[in-house]
Write an enzyme that holds these catalytic residues in place. Structure first.
Site, PDB file in Angstrom:
ATOM      1  N   GLU A   1      10.194  13.285  -1.170  1.00 46.45           N
ATOM      2  CA  GLU A   1       9.963  13.598   0.242  1.00 46.45           C
ATOM      3  C   GLU A   1      10.763  12.639   1.038  1.00 46.45           C
ATOM      4  OE1 GLU A   1       5.187  14.461  -0.849  1.00 46.45           O
ATOM      5  OE2 GLU A   1       5.738  13.168   0.803  1.00 46.45           O
ATOM      6  N   CYS A  36      12.376   8.121   6.810  1.00 44.97           N
ATOM      7  CA  CYS A  36      11.675   7.534   5.861  1.00 44.97           C
ATOM      8  C   CYS A  36      11.910   7.982   4.496  1.00 44.97           C
ATOM      9  CB  CYS A  36      10.169   7.447   6.203  1.00 44.97           C
ATOM     10  SG  CYS A  36       9.270   6.743   4.887  1.00 44.97           S
ATOM     11  N   CYS A  41       5.661   6.409  -8.639  1.00 48.57           N
ATOM     12  CA  CYS A  41       5.348   4.890  -8.524  1.00 48.57           C
ATOM     13  C   CYS A  41       4.432   4.680  -9.584  1.00 48.57           C
ATOM     14  CB  CYS A  41       4.721   4.693  -7.233  1.00 48.57           C
ATOM     15  SG  CYS A  41       4.910   3.002  -6.779  1.00 48.57           S
ATOM     16  N   CYS A  49      -1.405   1.563  -6.249  1.00 47.49           N
ATOM     17  CA  CYS A  49      -2.073   1.136  -5.186  1.00 47.49           C
ATOM     18  C   CYS A  49      -3.374   2.251  -5.157  1.00 47.49           C
ATOM     19  CB  CYS A  49      -1.649   1.201  -4.108  1.00 47.49           C
ATOM     20  SG  CYS A  49      -0.051   0.024  -3.994  1.00 47.49           S
ATOM     21  N   CYS A  53      -3.320   5.480  -2.422  1.00 45.63           N
ATOM     22  CA  CYS A  53      -1.917   6.228  -2.300  1.00 45.63           C
ATOM     23  C   CYS A  53      -1.797   7.495  -3.168  1.00 45.63           C
ATOM     24  CB  CYS A  53      -0.727   5.211  -2.729  1.00 45.63           C
ATOM     25  SG  CYS A  53       0.774   5.742  -2.542  1.00 45.63           S
ATOM     26  N   GLY A  87       7.472   5.577  -3.753  1.00 42.03           N
ATOM     27  CA  GLY A  87       8.079   4.428  -4.749  1.00 42.03           C
ATOM     28  C   GLY A  87       8.100   2.915  -4.249  1.00 42.03           C
ATOM     29  N   LEU A 127       0.256  -5.661   2.900  1.00 40.32           N
ATOM     30  CA  LEU A 127      -0.526  -6.755   2.469  1.00 40.32           C
ATOM     31  C   LEU A 127      -2.030  -5.855   2.440  1.00 40.32           C
ATOM     32  CD1 LEU A 127      -0.697  -9.643   2.217  1.00 40.32           C
ATOM     33  CD2 LEU A 127      -1.277  -9.710   4.824  1.00 40.32           C
ATOM     34  N   CYS A 144       2.326   9.950   2.632  1.00 42.37           N
ATOM     35  CA  CYS A 144       3.480  10.118   1.510  1.00 42.37           C
ATOM     36  C   CYS A 144       2.823  10.645   0.206  1.00 42.37           C
ATOM     37  CB  CYS A 144       4.265   8.792   1.207  1.00 42.37           C
ATOM     38  SG  CYS A 144       3.585   7.414   0.555  1.00 42.37           S
TER      39      CYS A 144
HETATM   40  S1  SF4 Z   1       4.368   4.244  -3.354  1.00 43.26           S
HETATM   41 FE1  SF4 Z   1       3.816   2.222  -2.216  1.00 43.26          FE
HETATM   42  S2  SF4 Z   1       1.617   2.505  -1.765  1.00 43.26           S
HETATM   43 FE2  SF4 Z   1       1.984   4.108  -3.133  1.00 43.26          FE
HETATM   44  S3  SF4 Z   1       1.379   3.145  -5.062  1.00 43.26           S
HETATM   45 FE3  SF4 Z   1       3.734   2.948  -4.838  1.00 43.26          FE
HETATM   46  S4  SF4 Z   1       3.817   0.741  -3.847  1.00 43.26           S
HETATM   47 FE4  SF4 Z   1       1.865   1.480  -3.709  1.00 43.26          FE
END
Ligand code: SF4
Length: 354
Positions: free
Chosen positions: A97, A110, A117, A121, A124, A167, A223, A341
């Protein structure tokens, strides 16, 4: 048909110097390397046939020996405010994306740095299925180029790049560094390092590498919590790199590069948006000219979090400002499209179980 390379022989991932060496190996004059770079990144060609200054036998040989694949548009969504989300397909059919965002100064893009990823997190969508693969430098640069292609219809160009999409860019450090060179080079897209922002969940050794690289990009640290216990509950990366390592390294980055560091802080109702957390944040990062960007939560079906009420957001902001820290609230762009995202890519794949 010649096989597309994603690796050392991928011309889209090569710097000018690497292309010059490649052309010399092919028995060509060195300047053909810079010519190729310029046609790839300034003119955005889709094949060697579009290089009119090259003799036909050279175009044919390069197409045979060094084929390249430009990103292919699978889907695009455009919001009323001009925010445009692109789902782009790579040579191996994996998808990424890329989002174009309108600002007063023009457009930013972006871009994604990985397929999926590994950082996990909790808030996400991108991390739900883990990391599938790294993107090459060329695949990152091509997202910027594709953005320029889309914006040409609006008589605009990409003027800033955020490596903030799907990512963790610092988990793909080698390709990221190569991408920065491609995007910055004056014979290509000619973007100032100051106009490129790299976002990280907090990979401390890689922040040091970036600080010492001589490429003074803007660093944005995700953060999202002002103490280790809360941050660990949201971001597993905090186990390896807790705040007593991350904050001093962020300060080092600011001192080494002369660039202001931004701390991204996603506001989740009743999780991290209280007055207590705002004061903790002020005490944690005060004193070195950092900036805080508060991000209103954009609900994702797969996650239970709720957005903070607007009054909480404003209260949080004013407390942080009391510590002499510059603090803004991110504008909500592209509300009616799948704006968080990872959502577009996930929706295109099979549904994720709750
Ligand atoms: S894309 Fe960014 S927010 Fe999502 S899991 Fe990976 S590091 Fe974390």
């Amino acid at each position: 048909m010649a096989k597309i390379r994603i690796g050392p022989d991928d011309v889209l991932s090569m710097t000018v110097e690497e292309l010059e060496r490649l052309m010399e190996r092919e028995g060509q004059p060195r300047f053909r390397g810079a010519q190729l770079f310029e046609w790839l990144w300034r003119h955005g060609i889709g094949s060697y046939e579009e290089i009119p200054v090259w003799p036909k036998p050279l175009r044919q040989r390069m197409a045979q020996e060094y084929p390249f694949h430009r990103l292919r548009l699978v889907e695009s969504q455009r919001a009323h405010d001009g925010t445009t989300k692109l789902l782009l397909e790579m040579a191996d059919k994996q998808r990424v994306e890329t989002v174009l965002l309108p600002h007063r100064f023009g457009y930013s893009v972006c871009i994604s740095s990985q397929v999926g990823c590994a950082m996990g997190c909790k808030f996400c969508a991108s991390g739900l299925k883990g990391r599938v693969r790294q993107l090459s430098a060329g695949e990152m640069a091509d997202q910027v180029s594709f953005g320029n292609h889309v914006l040409a219809e609006r008589q605009a160009r990409v003027s800033r790049v955020d490596v903030m999409g799907i990512g963790e860019p610092l988990d793909n450090l080698e390709a990221l560094m190569q991408f920065l060179e491609l995007a910055h080079h004056s014979q290509g897209m000619n973007l100032s390092y100051r106009h490129i922002t790299v976002s990280t969940s907090g990979l401390v050794p890689a922040i040091k590498h970036l600080a010492d690289s001589g490429k003074p990009v803007t660093l944005a640290v995700s953060l999202h919590a002002p103490n280790d216990a809360l941050r660990l509950s949201l971001m597993p990366v905090n186990r390896a790199y807790p705040l007593d390592q991350l904050i001093p390294m962020s300060r080092y980055y600011a001192e080494k590069t002369g660039r202001r560091v931004t701390f991204e802080y996603l506001l989740l109702k009743d999780v991290n948006d209280g007055e207590k957390e705002a004061h903790e944040l002020g005490r944690l990062i005060g004193g070195f000219g950092a900036h805080v960007n508060l991000i209103p939560w954009n609900p994702v079906a797969e996650h239970p979090f709720q957005p903070s009420p607007k009054a909480h957001v404003r209260r949080f902001q004013s407390i942080v400002q009391e510590y002499g820290i510059s603090c803004t609230i991110r504008r909500e762009l592209g509300q009616e499209i799948d704006a968080a995202c990872g959502q577009l890519r996930l929706r295109e794949e099979e549904p994720v179980s709750p």
